[in-house]
Design a protein around this motif. Structure first.
Motif, PDB file in Angstrom:
ATOM      1  N   LEU A  71       0.855  -1.184   0.000  1.00  0.00           N
ATOM      2  CA  LEU A  71       0.000   0.000   0.000  1.00  0.00           C
ATOM      3  C   LEU A  71       0.892   1.235   0.000  1.00  0.00           C
ATOM      4  O   LEU A  71       1.617   1.497   0.958  1.00  0.00           O
ATOM      5  N   GLU A  72       0.867   1.966  -1.112  1.00  0.00           N
ATOM      6  CA  GLU A  72       1.619   3.213  -1.224  1.00  0.00           C
ATOM      7  C   GLU A  72       0.646   4.374  -1.044  1.00  0.00           C
ATOM      8  O   GLU A  72      -0.385   4.442  -1.727  1.00  0.00           O
ATOM      9  N   LEU A  73       0.988   5.318  -0.171  1.00  0.00           N
ATOM     10  CA  LEU A  73       0.088   6.434   0.106  1.00  0.00           C
ATOM     11  C   LEU A  73       0.856   7.561   0.785  1.00  0.00           C
ATOM     12  O   LEU A  73       1.947   7.345   1.327  1.00  0.00           O
TER      13      LEU A  73
ATOM     14  N   GLN B 241       0.630  11.187   5.643  1.00  0.00           N
ATOM     15  CA  GLN B 241      -0.382  11.605   6.617  1.00  0.00           C
ATOM     16  C   GLN B 241      -1.529  10.608   6.747  1.00  0.00           C
ATOM     17  O   GLN B 241      -2.329  10.692   7.675  1.00  0.00           O
ATOM     18  N   TYR B 242      -1.611   9.625   5.809  1.00  0.00           N
ATOM     19  CA  TYR B 242      -2.700   8.652   5.875  1.00  0.00           C
ATOM     20  C   TYR B 242      -2.250   7.308   6.444  1.00  0.00           C
ATOM     21  O   TYR B 242      -3.028   6.355   6.455  1.00  0.00           O
ATOM     22  N   VAL B 243      -0.994   7.225   6.903  1.00  0.00           N
ATOM     23  CA  VAL B 243      -0.473   5.943   7.387  1.00  0.00           C
ATOM     24  C   VAL B 243      -1.267   5.435   8.585  1.00  0.00           C
ATOM     25  O   VAL B 243      -1.617   4.256   8.680  1.00  0.00           O
ATOM     26  N   GLY B 244      -1.568   6.321   9.532  1.00  0.00           N
ATOM     27  CA  GLY B 244      -2.322   5.907  10.717  1.00  0.00           C
ATOM     28  C   GLY B 244      -3.672   5.341  10.360  1.00  0.00           C
ATOM     29  O   GLY B 244      -4.086   4.300  10.887  1.00  0.00           O
ATOM     30  N   ARG B 245      -4.386   6.018   9.474  1.00  0.00           N
ATOM     31  CA  ARG B 245      -5.694   5.528   9.025  1.00  0.00           C
ATOM     32  C   ARG B 245      -5.571   4.161   8.363  1.00  0.00           C
ATOM     33  O   ARG B 245      -6.337   3.235   8.654  1.00  0.00           O
ATOM     34  N   ALA B 246      -4.554   4.004   7.505  1.00  0.00           N
ATOM     35  CA  ALA B 246      -4.387   2.737   6.791  1.00  0.00           C
ATOM     36  C   ALA B 246      -4.040   1.597   7.736  1.00  0.00           C
ATOM     37  O   ALA B 246      -4.603   0.500   7.638  1.00  0.00           O
ATOM     38  N   MET B 247      -3.112   1.828   8.679  1.00  0.00           N
ATOM     39  CA  MET B 247      -2.737   0.773   9.609  1.00  0.00           C
ATOM     40  C   MET B 247      -3.910   0.363  10.480  1.00  0.00           C
ATOM     41  O   MET B 247      -4.108  -0.828  10.770  1.00  0.00           O
ATOM     42  N   SER B 248      -4.713   1.333  10.887  1.00  0.00           N
ATOM     43  CA  SER B 248      -5.906   1.015  11.675  1.00  0.00           C
ATOM     44  C   SER B 248      -6.880   0.167  10.872  1.00  0.00           C
ATOM     45  O   SER B 248      -7.432  -0.819  11.372  1.00  0.00           O
TER      46      SER B 248
ATOM     47  N   LEU C 136      -9.984  -7.541   2.258  1.00  0.00           N
ATOM     48  CA  LEU C 136      -9.392  -6.545   1.359  1.00  0.00           C
ATOM     49  C   LEU C 136     -10.255  -6.245   0.145  1.00  0.00           C
ATOM     50  O   LEU C 136      -9.958  -5.320  -0.603  1.00  0.00           O
ATOM     51  N   GLN C 137     -11.309  -7.023  -0.071  1.00  0.00           N
ATOM     52  CA  GLN C 137     -12.194  -6.770  -1.199  1.00  0.00           C
ATOM     53  C   GLN C 137     -12.746  -5.353  -1.119  1.00  0.00           C
ATOM     54  O   GLN C 137     -13.330  -4.942  -0.120  1.00  0.00           O
TER      55      GLN C 137
ATOM     56  N   GLN D 292     -11.565   2.331  -1.521  1.00  0.00           N
ATOM     57  CA  GLN D 292     -11.533   3.180  -0.324  1.00  0.00           C
ATOM     58  C   GLN D 292     -10.232   3.971  -0.240  1.00  0.00           C
ATOM     59  O   GLN D 292     -10.225   5.156   0.112  1.00  0.00           O
ATOM     60  N   VAL D 293      -9.113   3.296  -0.567  1.00  0.00           N
ATOM     61  CA  VAL D 293      -7.818   3.976  -0.540  1.00  0.00           C
ATOM     62  C   VAL D 293      -7.816   5.150  -1.512  1.00  0.00           C
ATOM     63  O   VAL D 293      -7.377   6.258  -1.186  1.00  0.00           O
ATOM     64  N   THR D 294      -8.313   4.905  -2.711  1.00  0.00           N
ATOM     65  CA  THR D 294      -8.378   5.973  -3.711  1.00  0.00           C
ATOM     66  C   THR D 294      -9.212   7.146  -3.206  1.00  0.00           C
ATOM     67  O   THR D 294      -8.860   8.312  -3.413  1.00  0.00           O
ATOM     68  N   ALA D 295     -10.296   6.820  -2.497  1.00  0.00           N
ATOM     69  CA  ALA D 295     -11.192   7.874  -2.015  1.00  0.00           C
ATOM     70  C   ALA D 295     -10.553   8.700  -0.907  1.00  0.00           C
ATOM     71  O   ALA D 295     -10.487   9.931  -0.994  1.00  0.00           O
ATOM     72  N   TYR D 296     -10.026   8.040   0.155  1.00  0.00           N
ATOM     73  CA  TYR D 296      -9.556   8.845   1.282  1.00  0.00           C
ATOM     74  C   TYR D 296      -8.179   9.472   1.053  1.00  0.00           C
ATOM     75  O   TYR D 296      -7.772  10.365   1.782  1.00  0.00           O
ATOM     76  N   THR D 297      -7.441   9.000   0.024  1.00  0.00           N
ATOM     77  CA  THR D 297      -6.165   9.654  -0.310  1.00  0.00           C
ATOM     78  C   THR D 297      -6.324  10.610  -1.487  1.00  0.00           C
ATOM     79  O   THR D 297      -5.327  11.148  -1.970  1.00  0.00           O
ATOM     80  N   ARG D 298      -7.570  10.773  -1.954  1.00  0.00           N
ATOM     81  CA  ARG D 298      -7.857  11.651  -3.092  1.00  0.00           C
ATOM     82  C   ARG D 298      -7.034  11.259  -4.328  1.00  0.00           C
ATOM     83  O   ARG D 298      -6.451  12.098  -5.013  1.00  0.00           O
ATOM     84  N   GLY D 299      -6.975   9.961  -4.554  1.00  0.00           N
ATOM     85  CA  GLY D 299      -6.316   9.434  -5.736  1.00  0.00           C
ATOM     86  C   GLY D 299      -4.814   9.284  -5.637  1.00  0.00           C
ATOM     87  O   GLY D 299      -4.162   8.867  -6.594  1.00  0.00           O
ATOM     88  N   GLN D 300      -4.234   9.585  -4.463  1.00  0.00           N
ATOM     89  CA  GLN D 300      -2.781   9.510  -4.325  1.00  0.00           C
ATOM     90  C   GLN D 300      -2.292   8.162  -3.794  1.00  0.00           C
ATOM     91  O   GLN D 300      -1.089   7.917  -3.727  1.00  0.00           O
TER      92      GLN D 300
END
Length: 872
Positions: free
Chosen positions: A525-527, A530-537, A567-568, A573-581
């Motif tokens: 997961l590349e992001l 600032q979104y690392v905490g959200r992703a790990m949670s 993971l389905q 979701q990643v695309t949405a909360y990272t605004r495509g990054q």
């Protein structure tokens, strides 16, 4: 001219198709270079491939060299089409593994490496995109050596540095280097052929850099197999040309094949015999017909309608079952008014081309179901069905394809004796290694059962997809051995043994402790940081296992594994909360014990007793008629003695899944009880052999251990780890106490970071009169076993008791111990993998301390500046 089949494999976006273009161009097979982004690549022959810019179907091209003629086989790089790639591996002489210099070893790269190892394919590596900024040749080589093989050698080097690295790959090579200062070309070729050496070439396919060196290396060091005179061929692909002709792609592995040759295959009653109408040598979308083809040729033939990928023709045996399989099941939604039977007959063509689709007609629900690797494959399949058959279809929500296995050996008995029929079969069902699939064998004496009947039993074991009893999912990772059987001189027919064999498997499963397996992904997961905490949670909530984050400038990289079911849809979701990054890459890891078994079993609601197509009961003859005997009553009625060793009369009954060496429980073990109470306070225990009042004794009811949400336990086999880790082993040779102390300190740090309950166990069983001890060292528990008790036995007992209520992991490299703890529901960590975990934790702790030091220094400087300002 000598012919070689060479496959090109890569992770998606590594530049595999671009390299194929470059190789064809430099060899003179192409006059102009095509490009993926220009939609004119020579091997992207399908318009869907050109539109999407990815390889979907394997293709071939003829690449003429000075001393060799290569058949270049381009394979899909996207994980969703891995089954197409794996089918191609069975006909390769060599492989070129393409690595991106900007991201050397991704998850799918390691999957490809495991497959190349399994199929024993000699491999050249081409590290692509070295023209891009940020690439580092030494860092790439370090990654390849560390994550693929230490035998990866940079062949762009020259002189002593090259030959010294080559010499380290084999004794004969080392002797030659010491004698003459280099290694003979033939010895280098032998090392590559035996997969003891993996030459690495660097360059840029887009700029044609390093291509000539790669081609020269293949010509110098690749060797053609020795083919026999007897005809043989391996089928690896089924396709259809634009006119609808069925094409059987095969590689000739012996003798010669001529047009109008009569080929045969299959086994009775499905044996077939058909003539070859045409032999085609394809290169890209075009082909050249030929009247005859010799050994080493990869070609397509028409006229065969009964072939399947993996078939062996002539003297060639069939291929083993593929490693990769689809993990998602879908219901096909047909357009209104479409006849499902007519649609199914058309879709069967697609299953011929991709057997992993497993297209089935559910007669009870009147629905078509199929299996896929992922959502990209689903989109492609939808379009293929529309273009080929004119059907506008949709798919229902995807569901997980589960598997089942067992935790401990069990005997299965099947008896089939209606009037004038007779067969009895005894099978030993044993758990196998993860990913091993199903293996079948016989240890039955021919004095007990004739060899022809034994062969028939093994055939029946292999011909059917045997279903488990938890969810009705296919069984896997088991060895099934025929131990005994009986036939009647007059009344036994072949079908009798089919019935007895199927019932024996099922009866054994009913009496075993079954484990539900689910597919897991390895993810990257590349992001933005600032979104690392959200992703790990998120990932921890999904029951994922996440490694400490790696920073890459303003971005971060998270790696780990998680259940496919969780993971389905997470990529969206990643695309949405990272605004495509953000970008999520997943690769199939394999099957592991289901993280929510109870919930899944309850939701599927499978009733093993009502599955009339898979009966566990047997049929015995009584008073001249066949009567059905329930599965749990069969052992009392069987005609042959049990193949398992009977229990001693004075031995108490053991709970299913417990090793015979286990004789006590944590209830009587003061040391283990003490650890429990220190962690949670007094713990009440129930008798494991006593049924609860509200629990019916009916064998039809099956209980599943509830999911554990409490802290994880880690049991460490102390001396096993000390002598498995090089740094601890070196210390132990001088001072064993120091090695123990060092391990205890490492585990204390590990516990503080991972927040698990650590129990470190040392053998003290040889100390006369030793009562055993348990003590607390900082934040971990240290156990010394009592006299006559090994660390293995203690850990076995502990995993059994703790594993009933908690998540348990065991760090050891002891093979038998690993098998036992799996049977007790614990997760195994090999010593090498645990070493990597501890090193990562130490590195993360060091990074945290460094950040804290910098923060404290910054605060001190700021305070000093403020005081100076005040003094003014």
């Amino acid at each position: 001219m000598n012919k070689l089949a060479v496959g090109i494999l890569a992770h998606v976006d590594a530049g595999k198709t671009t390299l194929s273009e470059a190789l064809l161009y430099r060899s003179g097979a192409l006059r102009a270079l095509g490009r993926v982004d220009h939609q004119n690549a020579f091997l992207d022959t399908d318009h869907i491939e050109r539109e999407r810019g990815i390889t979907i179907f394997s293709k071939q091209a003829i690449l003429p060299l000075d001393r060799l003629e290569l058949t270049l086989l381009d394979t899909p790089g996207h994980a969703d089409f891995s089954s197409e790639m794996e089918r191609t591996l069975q006909v390769l002489d060599y492989a070129i593994l393409v690595i991106s210099g900007t991201d050397p070893v991704q998850g799918h790269t390691q999957t490809l490496w495991r497959l190349l190892t399994r199929y024993c394919i000699p491999t050249f590596l081409f590290i692509n995109k070295m023209d891009l900024a940020g690439t580092d040749r030494s860092a790439v080589m370090e990654a390849l050596k560390g994550r693929l093989s230490d035998s990866c050698v940079d062949f762009s080097e020259s002189g002593d540095s090259l030959w010294e690295n080559v010499a380290m790959c084999g004794e004969a090579a080392l002797s030659q280097y010491l004698e003459r200062g280099d290694v003979e070309e033939e010895e280098v070729a032998s090392l590559i052929r035996s997969r003891q050496l993996f030459p690495c070439y660097f360059g840029s396919a887009l700029k044609l850099e390093g291509i000539d060196a790669l081609l020269d290396g293949i010509q110098r060091f690749a060797r053609c197999p020795d083919y026999g005179a007897e005809f043989g061929a391996k089928v690896f692909k089924i396709a259809r040309d634009p006119q609808g002709n069925r094409l059987t792609y095969l590689k000739i592995t012996g003798g010669r094949l001529k047009v109008k040759t009569l080929l045969s295959g299959g086994q009775a009653p499905e044996a077939w015999s058909e003539k070859v109408d045409q032999i085609r040598i394809y290169s890209g979308a075009r082909f050249t017909p030929t009247e005859e083809a010799g050994a080493g040729t990869v070609c397509a033939v028409t006229g065969l309608s009964r072939t399947h990928p993996g078939d062996g023709l002539g003297m060639e045996p069939p291929s083993p079952a593929p490693v990769l399989s689809a993990v998602l099941a879908y219901r096909l939604l047909l357009p209104e008014g479409c006849d499902p039977h007519s649609a199914w007959s058309k879709l069967v063509q697609l299953e011929e081309e991709d057997p992993q689709l497993h297209i089935v007609w559910n007669d009870q629900l009147r629905e078509i179901h199929l299996q896929l690797m992922g959502e990209i494959q689903l989109e492609i399949l939808k379009r293929l069905i529309s273009e080929r058959f004119g059907l506008s279809v949709e798919f229902g929500p995807g569901s997980i394809v589960y598997r089942e296995t067992i935790a401990a050996p069990v005997e299965g008995i099947g008896h089939f004796e209606p009037l004038r029929h007779y067969a009895e079969v005894h099978l030993l069902l044993e758990p196998g290694e993860p990913g091993s699939g199903l293996r079948f064998a016989s240890v039955c004496s021919e004095d007990v059962l004739d060899k022809s009947w034994q062969h028939l039993v093994l055939t029946h074991l292999e011909e059917k997809t045997h279903l488990g009893v938890l969810t009705g999912s296919p069984i896997t990772d088991m060895k099934i051995t025929l131990t005994a059987g009986r036939a009647h001189v007059k009344h036994t027919e072949g079908g009798d043994f089919r019935q007895a064999t199927y019932r024996a498997v099922r009866q054994g499963l009913m009496g075993a402790r079954s484990i539900l397996l689910e597919p897991w992904y390895d993810f990257q997961l590349e992001l933005p940081s600032q979104y690392v905490g959200r992703a790990m949670s998120d990932l921890q909530r999904m029951s994922g296992q996440v490694e400490p984050p790696q920073t890459q400038g303003e971005a971060a990289l998270l790696t780990g594994s998680a259940p496919v079911s969780e993971l389905q849809g997470y990529a969206a979701q990643v695309t949405a909360y990272t605004r495509g990054q953000g970008r999520l890459l997943c690769d199939l890891r394999g099957y592991q014990p289901c993280h929510n078994q109870e919930e899944v079993v309850a939701s599927i609601g499978y009733d093993s007793q009502r599955d009339v197509d898979n009966p566990a009961d047997s049929v015995f003859c009584s008073h001249g008629a066949g009567v059905v005997v329930k599965w749990d009553e069969v052992p009392a009625r069987m005609h042959l003695p049990s193949s398992l060793r009977p229990q001693q009369a004075d031995t108490p009954p053991q709970r299913r899944g417990v090793s015979a060496s286990y004789t006590g429980s944590a209830q009587q073990d003061k040391e283990l009880a003490e650890i429990f109470e220190r962690t949670y306070g007094p713990v009440k225990r129930r008798d494991p052999f006593r049924k609860e009042p509200d629990q019916p004794a009916s064998p039809e009811k099956r209980s599943i251990r509830p999911a554990d949400n409490r802290p994880e336990y880690l049991l460490v086999d102390g001396y096993n780890i000390i002598f498995a880790w090089d740094e601890l082993k070196a210390v132990a040779q001088d001072n064993l106490d120091a090695a123990r102390k060092l391990l205890m300190d490492l585990l204390s740090n590990y516990q503080g970071y991972r927040n698990c309950v650590v129990i470190l166990v040392f053998d003290a069983y040889k100390v006369p009169g030793n009562p055993g001890s348990v003590s607390r060292y900082h934040n971990i528990h240290v156990v010394y076993t009592k006299e006559a008790e090994t660390a293995d036995a203690y850990i076995e007992r502990a995993t059994y008791e703790i594993g009933r209520e908690h998540r348990v992991r065991v760090a050891t490299s002891d093979g038998p111990e690993q098998l036992i703890i799996l049977g007790h529901g614990a997760l195994r960590i090999p010593a090498s993998a645990f070493h990597a975990e501890v090193e990562q934790v130490e590195g993360q702790i060091a990074a945290i301390l460094e950040r804290n030091n910098r923060r404290e220094k910054s605060k001190a400087i700021q305070a000093a500046l403020e005081r100076a300002e005040q003094d003014k």
